[in-house]
Write an enzyme that holds these catalytic residues in place. Structure first.
Site, PDB file in Angstrom:
ATOM      1  N   SER A 406       0.823  -1.224   0.000  1.00 14.62           N
ATOM      2  CA  SER A 406       0.000   0.000   0.000  1.00 14.62           C
ATOM      3  C   SER A 406       0.849   1.263   0.000  1.00 14.62           C
ATOM      4  CB  SER A 406      -0.935   0.053   1.201  1.00 14.62           C
ATOM      5  OG  SER A 406      -0.882  -1.053   2.000  1.00 14.62           O
ATOM      6  N   HIS A 427      -2.559  -2.815  -5.990  1.00 11.61           N
ATOM      7  CA  HIS A 427      -2.957  -2.427  -4.639  1.00 11.61           C
ATOM      8  C   HIS A 427      -4.474  -2.513  -4.496  1.00 11.61           C
ATOM      9  CE1 HIS A 427      -3.378   0.928  -1.433  1.00 11.61           C
ATOM     10  NE2 HIS A 427      -3.415  -0.258  -0.889  1.00 11.61           N
ATOM     11  N   GLU A 439      -5.535  -0.001  -7.495  1.00 11.17           N
ATOM     12  CA  GLU A 439      -4.468   0.872  -7.995  1.00 11.17           C
ATOM     13  C   GLU A 439      -3.418  -0.019  -8.645  1.00 11.17           C
ATOM     14  OE1 GLU A 439      -3.923   4.899  -5.277  1.00 11.17           O
ATOM     15  OE2 GLU A 439      -3.137   3.040  -4.485  1.00 11.17           O
ATOM     16  N   ASN A 477      -3.484   6.562  -0.687  1.00 11.27           N
ATOM     17  CA  ASN A 477      -2.940   6.684   0.670  1.00 11.27           C
ATOM     18  C   ASN A 477      -2.051   7.910   0.818  1.00 11.27           C
ATOM     19  OD1 ASN A 477      -4.311   4.558   1.739  1.00 11.27           O
ATOM     20  ND2 ASN A 477      -2.667   3.071   1.437  1.00 11.27           N
TER      21      ASN A 477
END
Ligand code: 3HC
Length: 667
Positions: A406, A427, A439, A477
């Site tokens: 991540s 991800h 992702e 993130n």
């Protein structure tokens, strides 16, 4: 190429729409329909008319690209009126998806025949709209209030079989004989004559309206369109005169059409489709074959990732190091599937079918023949490099090696192999079998066909895949960090977790920063030393408040995990604040927005400047599908534009936050 043509079949005129890819009702199609029907009505030799479409589908709706632009060609309502009031029977011949304005066109035909595989619906609500071509008034007349209310407010299409049961279609045609069957039906209809939907009475019970509102109150929170759809169905019941109902529908439609929610939802419709496109990569890039997948790690993430592939019919070998962890992971996959089966989502037979595609293993060697291996182990660079070094020696050449990291640097992970061109990030978002976002992280050396294959496989397993570049936390993130850090700082300055969370949930997010932290676990990344307290989070962890899993974190939780404000957590925050010598002050909701949401927009601009996202709309797709940003606000970049770059820059500078050059340039 003409988008509407006609041809005569004896005493029947066939009006054929051909406007690829989905036969949308663009202005030239409306013009063609008008001309075609006028031709049929004027010709005494023509006794009935069939409306059919070429290509993949019947008309799939209005042309959404025309919305908000100056009108061209005949307006939709006048074409519909011409059809519905025609003196000769008109039959719609439906295949593919008759959606939105497409179904409304079919409703203004006098009869409908459909192939068994066809789907019919009014998905306008998903675009923040309602069926504004009379759909909310004609559907209740054909299928009854209950079915119409469900179709309009939820937007899900129904099958041709269900359409036949409810009276939406009059007959099913044979799958490959629609053209002939529709003409035969039209000939039979000559004796019956036209049967305009407007002449039928509204039937059914309005009790469904409140039932739908109650059942969907969570899902519809903040949305205008579902309620507007239901108001229109109520108006159909209240007005025996359809023209009064149509007028009401028009007013409600225009309110939605000119509002920001529909603008955002229409933008997202195209953003989602755009995200699948990889800049600079030819559309016909040959993909690698992915027939067998390996997943390393049978924890929550690995298990969730595995479920996606099994559901798509792709065999998976799942590897864990310890037998008990492997057994636990496999049992959890089965439990999740069985829970879905118990809810009636699929049969027990399907559960066994999916489980039959799963091969549990305790050895990486069993991944040798996989075409794609996804690593979902502990988030630690050394561990990941070790795994990839081993995979490089085991897995066949040409296979794709993906990390579900991540945050970590995919290039560094790729460098642990002798084939960095085959490595990328995939991800997934937790719970990985539910969340739609994927992702796909493109490494510096990732080969184009590897990237294209990962994007295609994402689509195949039902994800919305977005390309991201290598940077800490990628798109989602990385931006999340810009929200969480100031949120914690605001606690120090005097805000409470519930005040900050409420600003976010009122904004439309499913949960606020602290509710999210409690869900994820406050102990993630904690050093585990209760005597070392440098942050509020560490103070909470030291007090055993690790989040939902320990029944307490920023909030207290009951056994059903319902959170309530916690006097103990507030006392810990107060204590930490006073020890930090921070003065407590009043924080306004506006300041919370400026300091937690504006920095995310700013970060989005930095991500674009650095080329870590292909386009602003991809960032919006990430936030809508990965973090539950309310779709009616169109994602942080779209929302940032609505707020205004000038306002955002002024606020960021006032709070001492460095502003991205490209955002400043826009102000
Ligand atoms: N208008 C304009 N373009 C449309 C469109 C529409 N209604 N529907 C699809 N497209 C475009 C897509 O943007 C895409 O373009 P691209 O190739 O350049 O990216 C292309 O057509 C193919 O679409 P999909 O990738 O979605 O193709 P699929 O085969 O996966 O799905 C579909 C086909 C089920 C028809 C899906 O496209 C869809 O759901 N379309 C929207 C249907 C809809 O919402 N209709 C209602 C419109 S609003 C309306 O009718 C108002 C009226 O009540 C007055």
């Amino acid at each position: 190429m003409q988008s509407v043509t006609t041809h005569v079949e004896g005493d029947v005129l066939v009006v054929l729409v051909n406007n690829p890819p989905v036969n949308a009702l663009s202005w030239h199609v409306r013009q063609g329909l008008k001309d075609g029907f006028e031709q049929g009505l004027a010709d005494p030799a023509i006794k009935a008319i069939v409306l059919r479409c070429a290509g993949q589908t019947f008309i799939a709706g209005a042309d959404i690209t025309e919305f908000g632009k100056p009108p061209q060609g005949p307006d939709f309502a006048s074409v519909l009126k011409l059809m519905e009031t025609a003196s000769k029977p008109i039959v719609a011949a439906i295949h593919g998806t008759a959606l939105g304005g497409g179904l409304e066109t079919a409703l203004c035909c006098h009869y409908r025949v459909a192939v068994p595989s066809a789907k019919l619906g009014v998905p306008e609500v998903k675009l923040g709209l309602l069926p504004g071509g009379g759909g909310t008034q004609r559907l209740p007349r054909l299928v009854g209030i209950e079915q119409a209310a469900v179709m309009c407010s939820l937007g899900e299409p129904i099958s041709a079989k269900k359409a036949l049961e409810t009276g939406l279609v009059d007959a099913l045609a044979s799958e490959d004989g629609l053209a002939a069957d529709a003409i035969a039906f039209a000939r039979d209809a000559i004796a019956k004559g036209p049967r305009p939907t407007r002449s039928l009475p509204v039937k059914g019970d309005l009790a469904i309206i409140e039932k739908l509102k109650a059942e969907n109150s969570r899902k519809w929170r903040g949305f205008d369109a579902p309620y507007a759809n239901l108001r229109c169905v109520e108006a159909a019941a209240a007005n025996a005169d359809i023209d009064a109902g149509l007028k009401f529908e028009r007013e409600e439609f225009m309110k939605l059409m000119t509002g920001s929610q529909s603008a955002a939802q229409r933008y997202m419709f195209f953003a989602e489709r755009q995200a699948a496109k990889i800049d600079g990569l030819p559309k016909d890039t040959a993909l690698r074959d992915v027939k067998k997948v390996g997943v390393i790690g049978a924890g929550t993430m690995g298990g969730g990732i595995t479920m996606n592939f099994l559901a798509a019919g792709i065999p998976v070998t799942i590897v864990e190091m310890q037998k008990d962890a492997l057994d636990r992971g496999v049992a959890l996959i089965r439990k999740n599937y069985e829970a879905s089966a118990a809810k009636g989502r699929f049969t027990q037979e399907r559960v066994e079918q999916m489980m039959g595609l799963l091969t549990p293993s305790l050895s990486l060697d069993d991944l040798a023949q996989c075409d794609l291996v996804i690593e979902a182990v502990y988030e630690n660079m050394d561990v990941k490099k070790d795994v990839f070094g081993k995979l490089d020696k085991i897995v066949k050449q040409g296979a794709i090696l993906a990390s579900n990291t991540s945050y970590l640097n995919v290039d560094e992970i790729a460098a642990a192999t002798a084939r960095p061109q085959d490595v990328l990030g995939m991800h997934f978002f937790s719970p990985a079998n539910v969340m739609k976002l994927l992702e796909v992280v493109r490494g510096e050396k990732t080969a184009p066909d590897v990237l294209a294959t990962a994007m295609a496989i994402g689509k195949k397993i039902g994800k919305v895949a977005v390309v991201a570049g290598v940077c800490h936390g990628f798109i989602g993130n990385r931006m999340l960090a810009q929200r969480q850090a100031p949120a914690s700082q605001l606690l120090l300055e005097g805000a409470t977790p519930q005040q900050i969370d409420k600003v976010h949930t009122d904004f439309g997010m499913p949960m606020g920063p602290f509710q999210m932290s409690d869900l994820a676990g406050l102990d993630i990344g904690w050093h585990r030393d209760p005597n070392r307290i440098e942050t509020i989070r560490e103070a909470l962890c030291a007090a055993g408040r690790w989040g939902q899993k320990t029944g307490k974190g920023f909030y207290d939780y009951d056994e059903k995990r319902n959170g309530t404000p916690s006097p103990e957590a507030l006392a810990i925050i107060e204590d930490f604040r006073s020890k930090s010598n921070m003065a407590k002050r009043e924080i306004t909701d506006q300041e919370i927005i400026e300091r937690t949401l504006y920095p995310m927009v700013n970060e989005g601009y930095l991500i674009l400047e650095e080329g870590k996202a292909q386009r602003a709309s991809d960032i919006d797709v990430v936030w809508i599908y990965g973090y539950g940003w309310p779709v009616y606000r169109g994602g942080p970049m779209f929302w940032g534009d609505l707020e205004g770059a000038g306002k955002i820059v002024e606020a960021l500078e006032r709070h001492g936050i460095k502003v991205a050059d490209s955002l400043k340039a826009k102000a």
